[in-house]
Motif scaffolding. Structure first.
Motif, PDB file in Angstrom:
ATOM      1  N   MET A 125       0.810  -1.237   0.000  1.00 30.67           N
ATOM      2  CA  MET A 125       0.000   0.000   0.000  1.00 30.67           C
ATOM      3  C   MET A 125       0.834   1.274   0.000  1.00 30.67           C
ATOM      4  SD  MET A 125      -2.899  -0.763   2.921  1.00 30.67           S
ATOM      5  CE  MET A 125      -1.725  -0.705   4.277  1.00 30.67           C
ATOM      6  N   LEU A 126       2.097   1.164   0.371  1.00 27.30           N
ATOM      7  CA  LEU A 126       2.860   2.373   0.696  1.00 27.30           C
ATOM      8  C   LEU A 126       3.106   3.256  -0.530  1.00 27.30           C
ATOM      9  CD1 LEU A 126       6.082   2.016  -0.356  1.00 27.30           C
ATOM     10  CD2 LEU A 126       6.072   0.350   1.446  1.00 27.30           C
ATOM     11  N   PRO A 127       3.286   4.556  -0.290  1.00 30.78           N
ATOM     12  CA  PRO A 127       3.616   5.464  -1.395  1.00 30.78           C
ATOM     13  C   PRO A 127       5.052   5.205  -1.844  1.00 30.78           C
ATOM     14  CG  PRO A 127       3.588   6.656   0.680  1.00 30.78           C
ATOM     15  CD  PRO A 127       3.163   5.264   0.999  1.00 30.78           C
ATOM     16  N   HIS A 128       5.202   4.886  -3.143  1.00 30.67           N
ATOM     17  CA  HIS A 128       6.544   4.575  -3.656  1.00 30.67           C
ATOM     18  C   HIS A 128       7.331   5.858  -3.889  1.00 30.67           C
ATOM     19  CE1 HIS A 128       5.986   0.243  -5.274  1.00 30.67           C
ATOM     20  NE2 HIS A 128       5.108   0.464  -4.313  1.00 30.67           N
ATOM     21  N   ARG A 129       8.404   6.017  -3.102  1.00 31.25           N
ATOM     22  CA  ARG A 129       9.288   7.156  -3.369  1.00 31.25           C
ATOM     23  C   ARG A 129      10.482   6.655  -4.194  1.00 31.25           C
ATOM     24  NH1 ARG A 129       7.279   7.805   2.153  1.00 31.25           N
ATOM     25  NH2 ARG A 129       9.060   6.838   3.175  1.00 31.25           N
ATOM     26  N   THR A 130      10.710   5.347  -4.067  1.00 29.25           N
ATOM     27  CA  THR A 130      11.799   4.697  -4.819  1.00 29.25           C
ATOM     28  C   THR A 130      11.303   3.301  -5.187  1.00 29.25           C
ATOM     29  OG1 THR A 130      12.659   3.689  -2.821  1.00 29.25           O
ATOM     30  CG2 THR A 130      13.610   5.798  -3.445  1.00 29.25           C
ATOM     31  N   GLN A 131      12.105   2.553  -5.900  1.00 27.50           N
ATOM     32  CA  GLN A 131      11.831   1.130  -6.110  1.00 27.50           C
ATOM     33  C   GLN A 131      11.896   0.451  -4.728  1.00 27.50           C
ATOM     34  OE1 GLN A 131      10.445  -1.484  -7.612  1.00 27.50           O
ATOM     35  NE2 GLN A 131      11.556  -1.016  -9.484  1.00 27.50           N
ATOM     36  N   ILE A 132      10.966  -0.476  -4.461  1.00 27.76           N
ATOM     37  CA  ILE A 132      10.929  -1.076  -3.112  1.00 27.76           C
ATOM     38  C   ILE A 132      11.241  -2.570  -3.142  1.00 27.76           C
ATOM     39  CG2 ILE A 132       9.211   0.604  -2.348  1.00 27.76           C
ATOM     40  CD1 ILE A 132       7.169  -1.759  -2.413  1.00 27.76           C
ATOM     41  N   LEU A 133      11.448  -3.125  -1.951  1.00 29.07           N
ATOM     42  CA  LEU A 133      11.632  -4.566  -1.809  1.00 29.07           C
ATOM     43  C   LEU A 133      10.289  -5.219  -1.528  1.00 29.07           C
ATOM     44  CD1 LEU A 133      14.702  -3.786  -1.335  1.00 29.07           C
ATOM     45  CD2 LEU A 133      14.772  -5.773   0.149  1.00 29.07           C
ATOM     46  N   GLY A 193      15.147   4.385   1.487  1.00 23.79           N
ATOM     47  CA  GLY A 193      14.243   4.396   0.338  1.00 23.79           C
ATOM     48  C   GLY A 193      12.823   4.718   0.773  1.00 23.79           C
ATOM     49  N   SER A 194      11.888   3.851   0.375  1.00 23.25           N
ATOM     50  CA  SER A 194      10.480   4.056   0.731  1.00 23.25           C
ATOM     51  C   SER A 194      10.111   3.335   2.021  1.00 23.25           C
ATOM     52  CB  SER A 194       9.579   3.573  -0.398  1.00 23.25           C
ATOM     53  OG  SER A 194       9.963   4.136  -1.626  1.00 23.25           O
ATOM     54  N   PHE A 253      19.856   4.448   7.126  1.00 21.57           N
ATOM     55  CA  PHE A 253      20.534   5.612   6.566  1.00 21.57           C
ATOM     56  C   PHE A 253      19.966   5.948   5.192  1.00 21.57           C
ATOM     57  CE2 PHE A 253      24.032   5.937   9.586  1.00 21.57           C
ATOM     58  CZ  PHE A 253      24.009   4.692  10.186  1.00 21.57           C
ATOM     59  N   GLU A 254      19.700   7.240   4.957  1.00 18.32           N
ATOM     60  CA  GLU A 254      19.165   7.680   3.671  1.00 18.32           C
ATOM     61  C   GLU A 254      19.905   8.951   3.260  1.00 18.32           C
ATOM     62  OE1 GLU A 254      17.032   6.503   1.353  1.00 18.32           O
ATOM     63  OE2 GLU A 254      17.523   8.350   0.265  1.00 18.32           O
TER      64      GLU A 254
END
Lengths: 331, 439
Positions: free
Chosen positions: A78-86, A112-113, A133-134
């Motif tokens: 469901m999460l908002p994708h800010r990057t490609q996710i796992l 990431g997200s 870390f981001e």
């Protein structure tokens, strides 16, 4: 807060996963007097407060949704994708290989997200800790706020930092390290220092390209990590159906029926031209196959589409430092 | 229901969890996995004051390993069994040379030393005949060793090292290493449950600390020990099992602390039904009645009482209901399990069922898809591929597992009736009543 621990009943402030049929999910924060409007209808939040999780709630026109308790697995969907996710295949395999469990201390870079971050926090709670870390400032701020909103900020320390340039700034702290970076080999040296030095630890790097894997393996080897290996893991879905047990006998019956129908129509046409001809034989009618009479069987097959590749998972083991581990004396 | 219902109790080696200890090293009486130079894994129990035999790789003193760290490679120094940690050779940097295999003739005669020659060397010069010098001698008497490529030489040396090294590496038993050990050696014992599939089960089921899980485990304890590891001693696990006592043999390989083992309660299938009595005709004695027994009778009574009390306590836990998940790896048809156990599962909690054969799962799949008591019904299969990663020689492993089984998963929901319909129905009814009475 519902991410932290399982609840039986919905409370104001909870993040609820609305299941809208056909496995469509949406995350909604419960606010008194608010209304959730979607393609199915309007659903007032007040109807949800005090309801047991897993209940159906209805709109005035009769459509319904299910109220599901948030979990890291649902959050990933469901999460908002800010990057490609796992996704679950990699998340679950890495968690097992890195030996994550309550009390584990781990480094993750980059956040990431925060798909994996939610899963890690759940797995290492209540006594473990995640150092995430981001390097992208806005994403770091969004993630930090999210962890706070989801009641996970006691388990996760989020740092805005370029770990390839500046390292992790941790020593003798963690059991596991996960690197999802364009150049993970640049962070290997700092990762090595971050491990608890007196016991084994595990490291995983997540790279889509084989060239990245080669460079990472060289760096791991140079820094004396052992048991270097690499995996790919993919999940595919099976679909299950009920079908009729059709046989060639049914096909033959249907052909005979079609044949008989044709003869009957011909005879009818002829009769309408000439008068009834007593010598013409009346065609025998053959009934078609009635599918309701045929028994069912359950079958399954792999869905046609599946993910072809997410990334290569490179793993290695950190060995405890030998100094200070004098062998036991002889008897 | 009168036979003794003793649980197979697993002795707790420690009260500490290894993750919270400062020095989580090898302890006495622990189960260990030793990786040998041949690549094989030998499982041992580290009994103090004993010598551990490793076949042709030698024998070592158990006491020498107690207190040492996991993961280091230890070399057996002498016939007394002393050991010391040595450098674990990772991939040595091997440069390419001009050499190729054009002028190498495959022949048994290439190696002049025979097996007897080597054994003689070991006997006559036990201290000199250590691994390195034996291998050196073998290389020296190989007629075309120098002609081999560097890669080929390295491979040759590695093969000889595998045969003549006296080293071993103790591995910490974890969810991953235990699952891998059994999948490679005895997959049938664990229902062919491959480690990636096991990991997915834990995530689908949202297994975590401070929750309560119902588990049906026919994998001899692999599943329940994975759940126990992920709960870390916080929460409860209720294992419903076949037979009179549970068979969770795999539990003992994990060296779980007492805290973790205490989270596990078990009950046989017969005890799931509320109406089934715990014990037939067993009566609790008063103090005077107990004193009147013979010593032998006292022992029997005490043992029986302990069992009955344990079952009663476990039933109380089960009957609380509201479990946070149902996790199944069983030979039994899923619908027969769901019919009995779904009532104990709280709303919105995962139901996860594993089987190596998908036919066992497909009828349940259809039932769950058409039912309002489950959403998100899916059946998945995992594909796992391992690669060898060596500089210039990276490729997938030549042999791999063809299948890891299937997982049927869903979220448990309630078929809540529509309150708007109920409201309008009762409105209609009261309107109709009014109309009638006014007539």
């Amino acid at each position: 807060m519902s991410f932290r621990k399982y609840k039986r009943y919905v409370e104001e402030g909870d993040v609820v996963a609305i299941h809208m049929g056909r496995d469509t999910l949406k995350a909604v924060t419960v606010v008194k007097d608010e209304i959730q409007s979607n393609k199915l209808g309007s659903f007032p939040h007040n109807d949800w407060i005090g309801r047991e999780y897993g209940s159906k709630v209805y709109s005035k026109k009769g459509s319904f949704v299910y109220l599901l308790h948030p979990t890291p697995e649902l959050w990933t969907l469901m999460l908002p994708h800010r990057t490609q996710i796992l996704y679950l295949a990699d998340i679950s395999f890495i968690s097992a290989y890195l030996e994550l469990k309550p009390g584990s201390r781990m480094i993750e870079s980059g956040t990431g997200s925060a798909s994996f971050s939610h899963s890690i926090a759940r797995t290492i709670a209540p006594t473990g800790h995640l150092f995430s870390f981001e390097y992208h400032e806005e994403r770091a701020n969004l993630a930090r706020q999210e962890f706070k909103d989801h009641g996970l900020d006691d388990l996760i320390t989020l740092t805005h930092r370029d770990v390839c340039k500046d390292g992790f700034g941790l020593s003798d702290t963690v059991n596991a390290v996960f690197l999802d970076l364009p150049a993970p080999w640049e962070a290997v040296e700092s990762a090595k220092k971050a491990f608890k030095q007196h016991r084994t630890g595990k490291i995983c790097t997540f790279s889509p390209c084989i060239e990245q894997v080669s460079k990472t393996v060289a760096a791991l080897n140079e820094h004396k990590f052992v048991d270097i290996t690499m995996f790919e893991c993919l999940i595919r879905n099976q679909e299950v159906y009920s079908v009729k047990k059709l046989t060639v006998d049914h096909a033959i019956q249907n052909i005979r029926h079609m044949d008989a129908r044709r003869k009957e129509n011909k005879a009818k046409a002829k009769r309408s031209i000439d008068e009834v001809n007593e010598e013409e034989p009346v065609p025998v009618s053959v009934s078609p196959v009635d599918e309701d009479d045929i028994p069912d069987m359950t079958i399954s097959r792999t869905r046609l589409e599946m993910k072809g590749h997410t990334s290569y998972l490179t793993f290695a083991t950190f060995l405890p430092v030998e100094a200070g581990t004098a062998p036991a004396a002889t008897e | 229901m009168s036979a003794a219902l003793e649980t197979a109790t697993v002795p707790a080696i420690t009260t500490e969890d290894d993750i919270s200890e400062d020095f989580p090293h090898i302890k006495a009486d622990q189960c260990l996995f030793l990786t040998l130079p041949s690549g094989n894994v030998k499982q041992i129990t580290l009994k103090p004051d004993t010598k551990i035999p490793l076949g042709k790789f030698g024998t070592f003193k158990a006491n020498a390993l107690i207190g040492q760290p996991f993961g280091l490679t230890y070399q057996i120094l002498n016939n007394s069994g002393d050991i010391k940690p040595v450098r674990n050779t990772a991939l040595e940097d091997i440069e390419s040379t001009e050499a190729n295999n054009r002028e190498i003739f495959d022949s048994k005669d290439a190696q002049k030393l025979t097996h007897e020659d080597i054994e003689k060397m070991k006997r006559e010069f036990p201290d000199e005949a250590d691994e390195e010098s034996i291998i050196k001698k073998i290389i020296e008497s190989h007629s075309s060793f120098e002609k081999k490529t560097e890669w080929s030489k390295a491979k040759y040396v590695q093969r000889k090292k595998k045969k003549f090294s006296k080293e071993f590496t103790p591995m910490r038993p974890t969810l991953y290493s235990v699952a891998e050990y059994f999948f490679e050696r005895n997959p049938e014992k664990i229902g062919f449950l491959r480690v990636d599939t096991l990991a997915q089960i834990l995530n689908f089921a949202n297994v975590h600390a401070e929750a309560r899980y119902l588990v049906v485990d026919d994998t001899q304890g692999l599943l329940i020990s994975a759940v126990a590891e992920r709960m870390g001693g916080y929460g409860q696990i209720m294992g419903i099992h076949d037979g009179l006592s549970s068979n969770y043999d795999v539990l003992r390989y994990h060296n779980f602390s007492k805290r973790v083992l205490d989270t596990i309660s078990t009950l046989p299938w017969t005890m799931v039904d509320k109406d089934e009595p715990t014990s037939d005709g067993w009566v609790e004695f008063t103090e005077e009645e107990f004193e009147a027994l013979t010593d032998r009778e006292k022992i029997n009574y005490t043992r029986r009482r302990k069992t009955v009390k344990r079952i009663e306590a476990a039933r109380a836990i089960l009957n609380e209901g509201g479990f946070d998940g149902l996790i199944v790896a069983s030979q039994y048809l899923p619908m027969s399990i769901l019919d009995r156990l779904l009532p104990f599962v709280a709303g919105s909690r995962p139901v996860v069922i594993y089987n190596i054969n998908k036919e066992v799962l497909i009828d349940a799949f259809l039932h769950m898809r058409s039912s309002n008591e489950y959403v998100g019904v899916q059946m998945t299969e995992s594909w796992l591929r391992r690669y060898q990663v060596l500089p210039g020689r990276t490729h997938p492993e030549m042999t791999t597992s063809a299948g890891g089984g299937y997982i049927l998963s869903a979220y448990r929901t309630f078929d809540t009736p529509n309150p708007h319909l109920e409201a309008s129905k009762s409105e209609e009814q009261s309107e109709a009543k009014k109309a009638k009475t006014s007539e």
